[in-house]
Design an enzyme around this catalytic site. Structure first.
Site, PDB file in Angstrom:
ATOM      1  N   LYS A  90       0.364   7.555  -1.631  1.00 13.90           N
ATOM      2  CA  LYS A  90      -0.621   8.268  -2.453  1.00 13.90           C
ATOM      3  C   LYS A  90      -0.474   9.787  -2.296  1.00 13.90           C
ATOM      4  O   LYS A  90      -0.604  10.531  -3.259  1.00 13.90           O
ATOM      5  CB  LYS A  90      -2.041   7.829  -2.088  1.00 13.90           C
ATOM      6  CG  LYS A  90      -2.376   6.398  -2.497  1.00 13.90           C
ATOM      7  CD  LYS A  90      -2.303   6.184  -4.003  1.00 13.90           C
ATOM      8  CE  LYS A  90      -3.461   6.827  -4.735  1.00 13.90           C
ATOM      9  NZ  LYS A  90      -3.442   6.525  -6.195  1.00 13.90           N
TER      10      LYS A  90
ATOM     11  N   THR B  78      -2.953  -0.750  -4.485  1.00 10.09           N
ATOM     12  CA  THR B  78      -4.094  -0.494  -3.603  1.00 10.09           C
ATOM     13  C   THR B  78      -4.245  -1.491  -2.455  1.00 10.09           C
ATOM     14  O   THR B  78      -5.215  -1.414  -1.705  1.00 10.09           O
ATOM     15  CB  THR B  78      -5.399  -0.496  -4.425  1.00 10.09           C
ATOM     16  OG1 THR B  78      -5.524  -1.753  -5.095  1.00 10.09           O
ATOM     17  CG2 THR B  78      -5.397   0.627  -5.448  1.00 10.09           C
TER      18      THR B  78
ATOM     19  N   GLY C 281      -8.495  -2.406 -14.557  1.00  9.69           N
ATOM     20  CA  GLY C 281      -8.884  -2.376 -13.153  1.00  9.69           C
ATOM     21  C   GLY C 281     -10.361  -2.052 -13.007  1.00  9.69           C
ATOM     22  O   GLY C 281     -11.076  -1.845 -13.990  1.00  9.69           O
TER      23      GLY C 281
ATOM     24  N   TYR D 106       0.314   3.071   2.503  1.00 13.95           N
ATOM     25  CA  TYR D 106      -0.528   3.336   1.329  1.00 13.95           C
ATOM     26  C   TYR D 106      -0.862   4.825   1.235  1.00 13.95           C
ATOM     27  O   TYR D 106      -0.686   5.456   0.183  1.00 13.95           O
ATOM     28  CB  TYR D 106      -1.813   2.509   1.394  1.00 13.95           C
ATOM     29  CG  TYR D 106      -2.842   2.901   0.367  1.00 13.95           C
ATOM     30  CD1 TYR D 106      -2.633   2.656  -0.984  1.00 13.95           C
ATOM     31  CD2 TYR D 106      -4.040   3.514   0.744  1.00 13.95           C
ATOM     32  CE1 TYR D 106      -3.582   3.014  -1.937  1.00 13.95           C
ATOM     33  CE2 TYR D 106      -4.997   3.873  -0.185  1.00 13.95           C
ATOM     34  CZ  TYR D 106      -4.765   3.618  -1.530  1.00 13.95           C
ATOM     35  OH  TYR D 106      -5.717   3.993  -2.462  1.00 13.95           O
TER      36      TYR D 106
END
Length: 295
Positions: free
Chosen positions: A128, A61, A9, A124
């Site tokens: 997280k 993400t 990534g 999201y």
């Protein structure tokens, strides 16, 4: 030995590059070792000698897509980190986990400190935040690094996107009522290496971005200014128009204010983080800048 998960990534690629630059021994994995599979993680960990750190750069993400892809976002952002933390604990390794400013709701106008309560406003952010809790509940030897507005030489990011947009349009429209701080992946990777090299940093949550407080519109204007200087922005007449968030609707709501306080990380490591403009200059000036991504 250091195990870098998510090595392909944007951030993982930069950490790997700096590891090589600093002659730090590591092994990297990406989708070849499934973080949602505890047995796969355990099997790989058992093949490593003297495992000291596991760095988790893997994550779901796609902020907007997460709103309708809750199951996968949860697997990658909650279950995955929990599995990694369990393996870290089993093999006596310290865990470094990357999190986000999206764990906050974006209200107020003062920089967020690590002890402020989280209050995510989208899937999201929720996943997280839950991932942070899962890590902390599974192992005590962890570092959670919250960052924001991340960009780097590898992979897609806002800087590449805006340069390409400015070169192909007469005008671009960018929100001017969301405040935060851009973060160059090279700076975050450098902080991670300092934590490893110091090896006595107190465990817990740390905020790490570059310095400054700006809007996406401010960021775009500086990308244009520096991009023209470096020759990356060829359409010098492109107009950067400000707009309100409601003019640019997205499936996921964004935090209006997500500036993170960096006092704790700077004091703990004895460092001064760079200003966002200086880091943008470093990014655009480097031979590592991938011009194919703006074509």
């Amino acid at each position: 030995m250091i195990w870098l998960i998510g090595c392909k990534g944007m951030l993982g690629t930069e950490i790997a590059r700096q590891f090589k630059e600093n002659n730090i021994e590591y092994t990297g994995t990406d989708i070849d070792v499934d973080i949602t599979n505890p047995e796969a993680l355990d099997k790989f960990a058992s093949s490593l000698n003297n495992l000291q750190y596991i760095i988790n750069c893997s994550a779901y993400t796609a902020v907007d897509k997460a709103e309708s892809d809750i199951e996968l976002a949860t697997k990658l952002n909650v279950n995955g980190p929990e599995n990694i933390a369990a393996v870290a604990k089993k093999y006596g390794a310290k865990m470094i986990h990357i999190s986000t400013d999206y764990v906050f709701d974006g209200t107020g106008n003062t920089p967020r400190t690590e002890d402020m309560p989280v209050a995510p406003i989208g899937v999201y952010g929720v996943t997280k935040a839950d991932g942070e809790k899962a890590v902390a509940a599974t192992t005590k030897e962890y570092y959670i690094l919250r960052t924001a507005w991340l960009y780097g030489w590898a992979g897609k990011n806002f800087v590449y996107t805006m340069i390409r947009a400015m070169n192909t349009h007469d005008a671009v429209k960018v929100v001017n009522d969301q405040k935060g701080t851009p973060t160059f992946a090279g700076d975050l990777a450098g902080v991670i290496i300092k934590i490893i090299q110091k090896n006595d940093v107190p465990y817990g949550i740390y905020h790490c971005t570059d310095l400054g407080e700006i809007t996406w519109w401010d960021f775009t204007n500086e990308i244009k200014r520096q991009g023209i200087e470096k020759g990356w922005v060829t359409n010098k007449d492109c107009v950067v128009n400000p707009c309100a968030t409601e003019e640019y609707p997205t499936p996921a709501k964004r935090p209006a204010y997500s500036v993170l306080s960096k006092d704790k990380i700077q004091k703990t490591l004895g460092i001064a983080l760079p200003d966002w403009k200086d880091s943008l200059n470093k990014y655009l000036s480097s031979p590592l800048f991938d011009k194919t991504r703006i074509e």
